[in-house]
Design an enzyme around this catalytic site. Structure first.
Site, PDB file in Angstrom:
ATOM      1  N   LYS A  77       0.833  -1.200   0.000  1.00 57.38           N
ATOM      2  CA  LYS A  77       0.000   0.000   0.000  1.00 57.38           C
ATOM      3  C   LYS A  77       0.869   1.252   0.000  1.00 57.38           C
ATOM      4  CE  LYS A  77      -3.596   2.069   2.989  1.00 57.38           C
ATOM      5  NZ  LYS A  77      -4.337   1.849   4.253  1.00 57.38           N
ATOM      6  N   SER A 152      -9.032   1.916   3.443  1.00 63.50           N
ATOM      7  CA  SER A 152      -8.108   2.630   2.591  1.00 63.50           C
ATOM      8  C   SER A 152      -7.128   1.729   1.837  1.00 63.50           C
ATOM      9  CB  SER A 152      -7.331   3.661   3.418  1.00 63.50           C
ATOM     10  OG  SER A 152      -6.589   3.025   4.463  1.00 63.50           O
ATOM     11  N   SER A 176      -9.374  -0.479   7.642  1.00 62.00           N
ATOM     12  CA  SER A 176      -8.816  -0.220   6.315  1.00 62.00           C
ATOM     13  C   SER A 176      -8.139  -1.411   5.664  1.00 62.00           C
ATOM     14  CB  SER A 176      -7.818   0.944   6.378  1.00 62.00           C
ATOM     15  OG  SER A 176      -8.497   2.158   6.570  1.00 62.00           O
TER      16      SER A 176
END
Length: 472
Positions: A77, A152, A176
């Site tokens: 990420k 996220s 997330s």
């Protein structure tokens, strides 16, 4: 290629160890897959094929002892530092930011022999359950391109689900990691014992309590392997506890009493979500586990305190970064600010009071979980929603129609961030539209292996299924 690239990471590692495929050959397959599908998914945002080939060649030529992840292609990420790769947290305010060193968790992946394919998309400053930003745009769900892959860690979940990557790292301050895994039908874990050093933004203040870095993959065996590699204390990181890894013991697991609940008594969930919880309960009972209906009474206060820190403190910390450049904020971040601004700014005494109460509520939750150290629950009220949706109408357990707001739909993950407890997601079933529905398996702090072990048993009856084939 399609079949190979949606195989468990542990199976790919077995092929590499048996020299049935080289690291370069496996990397080339992933490069082709990214080039084929990423234009539609928009999951991987920083991707350099020549750098990947160089890494793979070095791995194939290495004479060092093979690590646990030798040659395995992973993604990370784009809020977790990877040396030389963009780490922008989806924000124009971080545009072009390239760390010169790896985050600790990434360094541990490399030391174990992993190949880093690139970094993946996320919402601005990570403050949304949908991945969209002004730098790269939105990430789509491989099960239905009209729907979000979550946030996220949405880019990471979409990449793994569609076979662009064999697994990777996300981060989680309020669901997330878990919500994107639920939306895309993969496995994942919010752990409690992985260093966060090298994460952007830093896990400081209230976020030191809430936030963590964690593994995401297609199977629980893969998640457990990644956790084993990257967990463990770091002497400059106060987050990762000095608790050594232990392999789950199947017989010891069966001595753990498990509680479950289909909703939190406050918001509705879909009928298929209720059924997924029941299916998981029946599965574990067949495997010899003691499972009872139980919902800790302190969950709602834990969620309210989480909201104080994540939303209200988050806005106070992040909004000043755009002073004078407010037009550069993304719509998803402005949406977050609009939610946070429904409350007045936190005064010092209110913040101090919430911080003190947090210890009390955490202690109360731990006491409530003494008899049921493992809890099964929904991950989210709904499956993956359409891009930009923020409100839904569901029927509650009594058949009455209820309105459901955006943040309330996601509340099932938020409690365990305040508790600092491990929580995993395993795919269980499908919605009426054919979308994945996952189950959350949560435990007490430092009980990561228990969570992994029970989620792995559930996976024997359910687990990952490849999404419909996407065509360029």
């Amino acid at each position: 290629m399609s079949d190979l690239l949606t195989q468990p990471a542990v199976d790919l590692l077995a092929l590499l160890a048996a020299k049935k495929i080289s690291a370069l050959e496996l990397a080339e397959l992933h490069i082709q897959r990214i080039e084929q599908l990423n234009p539609r998914l928009n999951a991987v945002t920083d991707f350099d094929p020549e750098e990947i080939r160089r890494q793979a060649t070095d791995i194939d030529r290495s004479t060092s002892p093979r690590g646990l992840l030798h040659g395995l292609p992973l993604t990370v990420k784009s809020s977790i530092s990877v040396a030389g790769r963009l780490c922008e947290t989806g924000s124009l305010f971080n545009k072009g930011r390239r760390p010169t060193s790896d985050a600790e968790a990434v360094a541990r992946l490399r030391k174990a022999g992993a190949l880093i394919l690139g970094t993946t998309n996320c919402p601005e400053f990570l403050m949304a359950y949908e991945t969209d930003n002004c730098l790269y745009g939105r990430t789509s769900n491989p099960w239905d391109l009209t729907r979000t892959a979550g946030g996220s860690s949405g880019g990471e979940s979409a990449a793994i689900a569609a076979g662009l990557s064999a697994g990777g790292l996300g981060s989680d301050g309020g669901g997330s990691i878990r919500e994107p895994a639920h939306f895309t039908g993969i496995c994942a874990m919010k752990p409690g014992r992985i260093p966060t050093a090298g994460h952007l933004p830093d896990n400081v203040g209230p976020f030191a309590l809430l936030g963590t870095v964690g593994p995401m993959a297609r199977t629980m065996a893969d998640v457990a392997l990644l956790f084993r590699v990257v967990s463990g204390a770091l002497d400059i990181d106060p987050i990762a506890a000095p608790v050594p890894y232990r392999s789950p013991n199947p017989e010891a697991l069966k001595a753990i009493r498990i509680g479950y609940f289909e909703d939190d008594g406050v918001v509705p969930v879909t009928a298929e979500t209720r059924q997924a919880v029941q299916d998981a309960v029946h599965s574990l009972r067949r495997h010899g586990f003691h499972v009872e209906a139980f919902r800790p009474p302190s969950l709602e206060r834990a969620r309210e305190l989480w909201y104080t820190f994540f939303a209200r403190c988050g806005a106070m910390l992040l909004e000043p970064l755009g002073r004078g450049r407010e037009s550069d904020f993304s719509p998803t971040f402005l949406d977050f600010l609009s939610i946070a601004h429904t409350h007045p700014p936190l005064a010092a005494d209110a913040l101090l009071g919430a911080w003190c109460e947090t210890a009390i509520v955490r202690s109360r939750l731990l006491a409530e979980m003494r008899d049921f150290p493992i809890l099964l629950s929904p991950v989210c009220s709904i499956p993956a929603f359409r891009h930009g949706e923020r409100n839904w109408t569901l029927q509650d357990a009594n058949g009455a129609s209820r309105s459901l707001a955006y943040l309330d739909a996601m509340r099932f993950t938020q409690w365990f961030n305040l508790l600092g407890a491990p929580a995993a997601v395993v795919p269980i079933s499908r919605s009426a539209e054919g979308l994945p529905i996952g189950l959350q398996v949560a435990g007490r702090p430092y009980g990561d292996e228990d969570v992994l072990g029970i989620a792995s048993i559930l996976e024997e009856d359910f687990g990952y299924t490849a999404p419909p084939e996407l065509r360029p």
